[in-house]
Design a protein around this motif. Structure first.
Motif, mmCIF file in Angstrom:
data_model
loop_
_atom_site.group_PDB
_atom_site.id
_atom_site.type_symbol
_atom_site.label_atom_id
_atom_site.label_comp_id
_atom_site.label_asym_id
_atom_site.label_seq_id
_atom_site.Cartn_x
_atom_site.Cartn_y
_atom_site.Cartn_z
ATOM 1 N N ALA A 21 0.832 -1.205 0.000
ATOM 2 C CA ALA A 21 0.000 0.000 0.000
ATOM 3 C C ALA A 21 0.866 1.255 0.000
ATOM 4 C CB ALA A 21 -0.937 -0.002 1.205
ATOM 5 N N TYR A 22 1.944 1.236 0.781
ATOM 6 C CA TYR A 22 2.844 2.396 0.823
ATOM 7 C C TYR A 22 3.537 2.584 -0.526
ATOM 8 C CZ TYR A 22 6.297 5.771 2.309
ATOM 9 O OH TYR A 22 7.055 6.894 2.409
ATOM 10 N N LYS A 23 3.874 1.480 -1.163
ATOM 11 C CA LYS A 23 4.490 1.562 -2.498
ATOM 12 C C LYS A 23 3.535 2.220 -3.492
ATOM 13 C CE LYS A 23 6.656 -1.248 -6.048
ATOM 14 N NZ LYS A 23 6.988 -2.579 -6.492
ATOM 15 N N LEU A 24 2.251 1.944 -3.368
ATOM 16 C CA LEU A 24 1.257 2.531 -4.271
ATOM 17 C C LEU A 24 1.000 4.006 -3.960
ATOM 18 C CD1 LEU A 24 -1.401 -0.336 -4.408
ATOM 19 C CD2 LEU A 24 0.125 0.374 -6.249
ATOM 20 N N THR A 25 0.926 4.353 -2.681
ATOM 21 C CA THR A 25 0.473 5.689 -2.295
ATOM 22 C C THR A 25 1.584 6.665 -1.911
ATOM 23 O OG1 THR A 25 0.210 5.068 0.024
ATOM 24 C CG2 THR A 25 -1.697 4.757 -1.434
ATOM 25 N N SER A 26 2.713 6.173 -1.430
ATOM 26 C CA SER A 26 3.813 7.013 -0.928
ATOM 27 C C SER A 26 3.383 7.905 0.237
ATOM 28 C CB SER A 26 4.389 7.886 -2.052
ATOM 29 O OG SER A 26 4.920 7.099 -3.060
ATOM 30 N N ASP A 29 -0.556 7.539 5.878
ATOM 31 C CA ASP A 29 -1.987 7.572 6.203
ATOM 32 C C ASP A 29 -2.828 6.972 5.077
ATOM 33 O OD1 ASP A 29 -1.528 8.757 8.672
ATOM 34 O OD2 ASP A 29 -1.664 10.794 7.857
ATOM 35 N N SER A 30 -2.495 7.337 3.846
ATOM 36 C CA SER A 30 -3.235 6.780 2.702
ATOM 37 C C SER A 30 -3.010 5.277 2.606
ATOM 38 C CB SER A 30 -2.783 7.444 1.399
ATOM 39 O OG SER A 30 -3.102 8.805 1.410
ATOM 40 N N ALA A 31 -1.789 4.840 2.917
ATOM 41 C CA ALA A 31 -1.492 3.402 2.877
ATOM 42 C C ALA A 31 -2.312 2.663 3.930
ATOM 43 C CB ALA A 31 0.005 3.174 3.098
ATOM 44 N N ASN A 32 -2.415 3.232 5.129
ATOM 45 C CA ASN A 32 -3.227 2.605 6.175
ATOM 46 C C ASN A 32 -4.693 2.530 5.773
ATOM 47 O OD1 ASN A 32 -1.060 2.113 7.883
ATOM 48 N ND2 ASN A 32 -1.259 4.087 8.906
ATOM 49 N N ASP A 33 -5.202 3.606 5.181
ATOM 50 C CA ASP A 33 -6.592 3.597 4.703
ATOM 51 C C ASP A 33 -6.789 2.537 3.629
ATOM 52 O OD1 ASP A 33 -7.197 5.677 6.405
ATOM 53 O OD2 ASP A 33 -7.076 7.225 4.841
ATOM 54 N N LEU A 34 -5.821 2.422 2.732
ATOM 55 C CA LEU A 34 -5.907 1.446 1.650
ATOM 56 C C LEU A 34 -5.901 0.015 2.194
ATOM 57 C CD1 LEU A 34 -6.059 1.043 -1.404
ATOM 58 C CD2 LEU A 34 -3.571 1.195 -1.477
ATOM 59 N N GLN A 36 -6.910 -0.902 5.167
ATOM 60 C CA GLN A 36 -8.189 -1.098 5.838
ATOM 61 C C GLN A 36 -9.300 -1.387 4.820
ATOM 62 O OE1 GLN A 36 -9.491 2.266 8.134
ATOM 63 N NE2 GLN A 36 -11.020 1.087 9.234
ATOM 64 N N ASP A 37 -9.351 -0.607 3.729
ATOM 65 C CA ASP A 37 -10.360 -0.841 2.688
ATOM 66 C C ASP A 37 -10.202 -2.225 2.068
ATOM 67 O OD1 ASP A 37 -11.377 1.688 3.103
ATOM 68 O OD2 ASP A 37 -10.348 2.579 1.364
ATOM 69 N N CYS A 38 -8.964 -2.618 1.857
ATOM 70 C CA CYS A 38 -8.678 -3.917 1.253
ATOM 71 C C CYS A 38 -9.143 -5.059 2.154
ATOM 72 C CB CYS A 38 -7.180 -4.025 0.967
ATOM 73 S SG CYS A 38 -6.677 -5.605 0.283
ATOM 74 N N VAL A 39 -8.822 -4.976 3.433
ATOM 75 C CA VAL A 39 -9.209 -6.027 4.376
ATOM 76 C C VAL A 39 -10.732 -6.110 4.488
ATOM 77 C CG1 VAL A 39 -9.130 -6.715 6.811
ATOM 78 C CG2 VAL A 39 -7.040 -5.984 5.648
ATOM 79 N N LEU A 40 -11.384 -4.950 4.553
ATOM 80 C CA LEU A 40 -12.848 -4.947 4.635
ATOM 81 C C LEU A 40 -13.477 -5.583 3.401
ATOM 82 C CD1 LEU A 40 -13.579 -1.446 6.208
ATOM 83 C CD2 LEU A 40 -13.952 -3.680 7.248
ATOM 84 N N GLN A 41 -12.951 -5.228 2.233
ATOM 85 C CA GLN A 41 -13.503 -5.806 1.009
ATOM 86 C C GLN A 41 -13.244 -7.314 0.949
ATOM 87 O OE1 GLN A 41 -12.762 -3.560 -2.488
ATOM 88 N NE2 GLN A 41 -13.703 -5.052 -3.832
#
Length: 167
Positions: A21-26, A29-34, A36-41
């Protein structure tokens, strides 16, 4: 795969998911949100995962798709030229080669290059990508046709130079 096994498998790969996620977002906070969204989905769609599949690959695919969808939504929402026209950069990647485009280029670098372009050059480029003709761009922005053509030429040249390592 039982629900408990499935959940433990996801928890075991949490650090890998955060790195991806960090590699995608740099952005942490955005990586943590990503993540969380991934795990929920993934938890919502557990029944779609079969035991024979690779859980880590499945999770990475979910995360990548969420990231791309979020980016496209953001682009659509922030590119308003005036009250009558909304220009979408999404048209850059909506053609039939979009999958190859997304995997062929480092998307973060591409976005960084596009966002580094001065605003007076970016707006005509966005309009051109959205399908406006030179004449229409010149009329909407109240610019001479030569200025529009010149700006588009320079932005194409800059993009070509910045992205030459990716072709």
């Amino acid at each position: 795969m039982e629900k408990m096994e499935f959940t433990q498998g996801i928890l075991a790969m949490e650090q890998d998911l955060r790195r991806f996620a960090y590699k995608l977002t740099s952005n942490r906070d955005s990586a943590n949100d990503l993540v969380q969204d991934c795990v929920l989905q993934a938890l919502d769609n557990r029944e779609k995962f079969t035991h024979a599949k690779n859980l880590k690959g499945w999770m990475y695919t979910i995360m990548r798709n969420i990231f791309i969808n979020n980016y496209r939504r953001t682009v659509r929402e922030m590119n308003i030229i005036d009250d009558n026209y909304s220009i979408h950069q999404q048209s850059l990647i909506e053609d039939e080669d979009s999958d190859r485009f997304e995997t062929a280029y480092d998307m973060k670098h591409l976005y960084k290059v596009i966002h580094s372009i001065p605003e007076e050059m970016k707006v005509p480029f966005q309009m051109f990508v959205a399908g406006f003709k030179y004449r229409e761009i010149a009329e909407k922005l109240n610019l001479p046709m030569g200025t529009v053509k010149s700006r588009l030429f320079f932005i194409r040249k800059r993009l070509k130079e910045e992205l030459k390592d990716f072709s």
